[in-house]
Motif scaffolding. Structure first.
Motif, short mmCIF file in Angstrom:
data_model
loop_
_atom_site.label_atom_id
_atom_site.label_comp_id
_atom_site.label_asym_id
_atom_site.label_seq_id
_atom_site.Cartn_x
_atom_site.Cartn_y
_atom_site.Cartn_z
N ILE A 1 10.76 -8.17 -1.98
CA ILE A 1 11.14 -7.06 -2.84
C ILE A 1 11.27 -7.53 -4.29
CG2 ILE A 1 13.00 -5.44 -3.39
CD1 ILE A 1 13.61 -5.35 -0.36
N SER A 2 11.85 -8.71 -4.47
CA SER A 2 12.03 -9.24 -5.83
C SER A 2 10.70 -9.52 -6.51
CB SER A 2 12.87 -10.52 -5.78
OG SER A 2 14.18 -10.25 -5.32
N ALA A 3 9.72 -9.97 -5.73
CA ALA A 3 8.42 -10.34 -6.31
C ALA A 3 7.52 -9.14 -6.57
CB ALA A 3 7.71 -11.32 -5.37
N ALA A 4 7.69 -8.07 -5.80
CA ALA A 4 6.73 -6.95 -5.84
C ALA A 4 6.54 -6.32 -7.21
CB ALA A 4 7.14 -5.89 -4.81
N PRO A 5 7.61 -5.97 -7.94
CA PRO A 5 7.38 -5.31 -9.24
C PRO A 5 6.59 -6.17 -10.21
CG PRO A 5 9.65 -5.01 -8.53
CD PRO A 5 9.04 -6.03 -7.61
N GLY A 6 6.84 -7.46 -10.22
CA GLY A 6 6.11 -8.35 -11.12
C GLY A 6 4.64 -8.46 -10.77
N LEU A 7 4.28 -8.08 -9.55
CA LEU A 7 2.89 -8.12 -9.12
C LEU A 7 2.20 -6.76 -9.27
CD1 LEU A 7 3.37 -10.31 -5.91
CD2 LEU A 7 2.32 -11.02 -8.07
N GLY A 8 2.92 -5.80 -9.83
CA GLY A 8 2.33 -4.49 -10.09
C GLY A 8 2.57 -3.44 -9.03
N VAL A 9 3.29 -3.80 -7.98
CA VAL A 9 3.58 -2.84 -6.91
C VAL A 9 4.81 -2.02 -7.30
CG1 VAL A 9 4.21 -2.56 -4.48
CG2 VAL A 9 2.65 -4.40 -5.16
N THR A 10 4.72 -0.71 -7.21
CA THR A 10 5.83 0.16 -7.60
C THR A 10 6.53 0.81 -6.42
OG1 THR A 10 4.31 2.01 -7.91
CG2 THR A 10 4.81 0.66 -9.85
N PHE B 1 11.66 0.77 -9.18
CA PHE B 1 10.93 0.38 -7.98
C PHE B 1 11.45 1.23 -6.83
CE2 PHE B 1 10.36 -2.38 -4.20
CZ PHE B 1 9.00 -2.62 -4.30
N PHE B 2 10.54 1.61 -5.92
CA PHE B 2 10.91 2.47 -4.81
C PHE B 2 10.75 1.70 -3.49
CE2 PHE B 2 9.79 5.19 -8.29
CZ PHE B 2 10.68 6.25 -8.21
#
Length: 252
Positions: free
Chosen positions: A52-61, A135-136
């Motif tokens: 979850i922590s990594a996802a936003p930085g990889l472009g996943v919303t 983030f959702f």
């Protein structure tokens, strides 16, 4: 860039907006270490935090994770109790951080069928994070896709019976809006860990145009690096949604 069957892409796919994960392999991870299954589930919670922590930085919303299925009640009572305890502990321990970081937490599935203390945690998570938009995170808990589809079908049937809708009003878009996942972007990528190649009654309707990536890593070993590898594989795909390029037609 828009996503879903209305967008016909060329070349490599863009970053997926909505990623779903079947978090599989906790038991085998624990067995390999001569530990009980609960040990693997605890490690799996840590893996979820990392992902979850990594996802936003990889472009996943948007991310949907499969935490507990309607079929998981068939497991030994002690394991089910441990799983529920871990889910409760995760919400209690991480809710402040998730709310602070702008994460909107949404639980889908048969919430009414959960123990009362878990329902209280679910309600608190919804209330505390409902206005967040960074983030959702959607958690499938006591969830089964077939049951979700049946409930949507029953809802529409009742709408027709009451005169609220006509049979001809039913479209894929309207039906999708009756599912518990309504309101999220179309599912772009579905990941399953541990090397298994099954959907296991997860997001059957939503996965119609999703790309699948199956990874051999056991879930407790999952992290941002593993997620990036799945996203890199996704980007190498060409998503046509049933269409073909004009050049392909000309050369056929």
């Amino acid at each position: 860039m828009p996503s879903g069957p209305d967008h016909i892409g060329t070349g490599t796919a863009p970053v997926p907006l909505h990623v779903a994960i079947i978090m599989d392999g906790n038991g085998r991870w624990a067995k390999a270490r001569r530990q009980i299954r609960t040990f693997g589930h605890k490690a799996g919670v840590d893996a979820l935090r990392k992902t979850i922590s990594a996802a936003p930085g990889l472009g996943v919303t948007h991310m949907t994770v499969f935490a507990f299925s309607t079929e998981n009640w068939r497991r030994p009572a002690t394991e089910v109790s441990d799983l529920m305890g871990l889910l409760k502990a995760f919400i209690r321990s991480d809710l402040d951080r998730l709310a602070r970081e702008g994460v909107c937490v949404r639980i889908i599935g048969d919430v009414a069928g959960l123990p009362a203390d878990i329902r209280e945690c679910v309600d608190e998570a919804h209330q505390r994070t409902r206005d967040n938009s960074h983030f959702f995170l959607q958690v499938a808990l006591n969830y089964g896709a077939q049951a979700d589809i049946l409930e949507a079908a029953k809802t529409f049937a009742l709408q027709v019976k009451s005169g609220e809708a006509a049979l001809d009003d039913l479209t894929p878009e309207r039906f999708g809006g009756l599912l518990s996942t309504s309101g999220l972007p179309p599912l772009d990528l579905l990941i399953r860990t541990s090397g298994e190649h099954r959907l296991s009654n997860f997001l059957l309707w939503e996965a119609a145009y999703a790309e699948f990536v199956f990874q051999d890593v056991l879930w407790p070993d999952y992290d941002g690096v593993s997620l990036k590898a799945a996203l890199d594989e996704f980007r190498r795909r060409e998503r046509r949604f049933g269409a073909v390029e004009a050049s392909d037609v000309a050369s056929a």
